[in-house]
Write a protein that holds these residues in place. Structure first.
Motif, PDB file in Angstrom:
ATOM      1  N   VAL A  24       5.921   7.096  -1.375  1.00  0.00           N
ATOM      2  CA  VAL A  24       5.874   6.072  -0.316  1.00  0.00           C
ATOM      3  C   VAL A  24       6.437   6.562   1.546  1.00  0.00           C
ATOM      4  O   VAL A  24       6.453   6.288   2.343  1.00  0.00           O
ATOM      5  CB  VAL A  24       6.044   4.502  -0.116  1.00  0.00           C
ATOM      6  CG1 VAL A  24       4.066   4.547  -1.179  1.00  0.00           C
ATOM      7  CG2 VAL A  24       6.511   3.848  -1.248  1.00  0.00           C
ATOM      8  N   VAL A  25       7.500   6.603   0.748  1.00  0.00           N
ATOM      9  CA  VAL A  25       8.791   6.937   2.076  1.00  0.00           C
ATOM     10  C   VAL A  25       8.353   8.344   1.775  1.00  0.00           C
ATOM     11  O   VAL A  25       9.059   8.673   3.348  1.00  0.00           O
ATOM     12  CB  VAL A  25      10.174   7.024   1.112  1.00  0.00           C
ATOM     13  CG1 VAL A  25      11.516   7.481   1.735  1.00  0.00           C
ATOM     14  CG2 VAL A  25      10.666   5.371   0.615  1.00  0.00           C
ATOM     15  N   GLY A  26       8.429   9.080   1.570  1.00  0.00           N
ATOM     16  CA  GLY A  26       8.058  10.611   2.025  1.00  0.00           C
ATOM     17  C   GLY A  26       7.280  10.106   3.099  1.00  0.00           C
ATOM     18  O   GLY A  26       7.289  11.677   4.015  1.00  0.00           O
ATOM     19  N   ALA A  31      10.058   2.063   4.440  1.00  0.00           N
ATOM     20  CA  ALA A  31      11.475   2.523   4.427  1.00  0.00           C
ATOM     21  C   ALA A  31      12.043   2.780   4.162  1.00  0.00           C
ATOM     22  O   ALA A  31      13.319   3.247   3.363  1.00  0.00           O
ATOM     23  CB  ALA A  31      12.282   1.783   5.876  1.00  0.00           C
ATOM     24  N   CYS A  32      11.901   1.066   2.369  1.00  0.00           N
ATOM     25  CA  CYS A  32      12.763   1.074   1.369  1.00  0.00           C
ATOM     26  C   CYS A  32      11.899   0.704   0.388  1.00  0.00           C
ATOM     27  O   CYS A  32      11.675   0.082   0.233  1.00  0.00           O
ATOM     28  CB  CYS A  32      13.657   0.293   1.494  1.00  0.00           C
ATOM     29  SG  CYS A  32      14.886  -0.413  -0.279  1.00  0.00           S
ATOM     30  N   VAL A  33      12.403   1.926  -0.871  1.00  0.00           N
ATOM     31  CA  VAL A  33      12.391   0.970  -2.074  1.00  0.00           C
ATOM     32  C   VAL A  33      12.531   0.277  -3.210  1.00  0.00           C
ATOM     33  O   VAL A  33      13.957   1.826  -3.725  1.00  0.00           O
ATOM     34  CB  VAL A  33      11.044   2.338  -2.807  1.00  0.00           C
ATOM     35  CG1 VAL A  33      10.160   1.496  -4.241  1.00  0.00           C
ATOM     36  CG2 VAL A  33       9.466   2.183  -1.813  1.00  0.00           C
ATOM     37  N   GLN A 101      12.307  -0.621  11.704  1.00  0.00           N
ATOM     38  CA  GLN A 101      11.266  -0.078  12.599  1.00  0.00           C
ATOM     39  C   GLN A 101      11.245   1.203  12.526  1.00  0.00           C
ATOM     40  O   GLN A 101      10.718   1.504  12.745  1.00  0.00           O
ATOM     41  CB  GLN A 101      11.114  -1.181  13.048  1.00  0.00           C
ATOM     42  CG  GLN A 101       9.929  -0.761  14.639  1.00  0.00           C
ATOM     43  CD  GLN A 101       9.219  -0.639  14.433  1.00  0.00           C
ATOM     44  OE1 GLN A 101       9.034  -1.644  13.703  1.00  0.00           O
ATOM     45  NE2 GLN A 101       8.192  -0.411  14.775  1.00  0.00           N
ATOM     46  N   GLY A 102      12.310   1.824  12.634  1.00  0.00           N
ATOM     47  CA  GLY A 102      13.241   3.323  13.012  1.00  0.00           C
ATOM     48  C   GLY A 102      12.005   3.932  12.293  1.00  0.00           C
ATOM     49  O   GLY A 102      12.609   5.169  12.416  1.00  0.00           O
ATOM     50  N   GLU A 103      12.281   3.560  10.559  1.00  0.00           N
ATOM     51  CA  GLU A 103      11.658   4.749   9.657  1.00  0.00           C
ATOM     52  C   GLU A 103      10.563   4.786   9.061  1.00  0.00           C
ATOM     53  O   GLU A 103      10.387   5.111   8.472  1.00  0.00           O
ATOM     54  CB  GLU A 103      12.942   3.758   8.643  1.00  0.00           C
ATOM     55  CG  GLU A 103      14.560   4.026   8.249  1.00  0.00           C
ATOM     56  CD  GLU A 103      14.885   5.542   8.982  1.00  0.00           C
ATOM     57  OE1 GLU A 103      14.537   6.454   8.636  1.00  0.00           O
ATOM     58  OE2 GLU A 103      15.704   5.257   9.920  1.00  0.00           O
ATOM     59  N   LEU A 104       9.821   3.626   9.682  1.00  0.00           N
ATOM     60  CA  LEU A 104       8.631   3.599   9.716  1.00  0.00           C
ATOM     61  C   LEU A 104       7.549   4.423  10.672  1.00  0.00           C
ATOM     62  O   LEU A 104       7.987   4.528  11.398  1.00  0.00           O
ATOM     63  CB  LEU A 104       7.934   2.498   9.275  1.00  0.00           C
ATOM     64  CG  LEU A 104       8.536   1.558   8.418  1.00  0.00           C
ATOM     65  CD1 LEU A 104       8.325  -0.168   8.949  1.00  0.00           C
ATOM     66  CD2 LEU A 104       8.273   1.973   7.147  1.00  0.00           C
TER      67      LEU A 104
END
Length: 117
Positions: A24-26, A31-33, A101-104
């Motif tokens: 899911v992060v890949g 953004a984080c798990v 927001q920036g990592e999604l």
């Protein structure tokens, strides 16, 4: 701030938890798990009370990504009926939410290549 959600799912071993987290992060659906465990779960399954050791995945994402996130989790999750619960984030630190927001994936990409990471 209700655009953001925390999704939870649980699996019976840390390797499957890490596999879900990496997937899911890949795909930039999270953004984080955070993986928490082991923990003990007690639940009904196949007409009987079950007790098992599990690892909990706390997945930080946006509400508009939930359907894509759910589809991916169902692909990689080992359970027949995985726990998949979304809780709205009603408040959070401005800097953390900006990072999130920036990592999604972008919701509505306007340029070629955006949101497809």
């Amino acid at each position: 701030m209700s655009d953001f959600i925390r999704v939870t799912t649980a699996v019976d071993n840390v390797d499957d938890a890490q596999n879900i987290a990496s997937a899911v992060v890949g795909q930039r659906l999270a953004a984080c798990v955070q993986i928490i465990g082991p923990m003990q779960s007690t639940y009904w399954w196949d007409g009987d009370i079950q007790v098992s050791e599990e690892w909990l995945c706390l997945i930080k994402t946006r509400a508009d990504l939930f359907e894509s996130l759910s589809a991916l989790i169902h692909q990689v999750h080992p359970y027949d009926v995985p726990e998949l619960l979304a809780t709205p984030i009603v408040a959070g630190g401005k800097a953390y939410l900006a990072w999130l927001q920036g990592e999604l994936r972008l919701q509505n990409p306007t340029r070629t290549g955006l949101g497809s990471a």
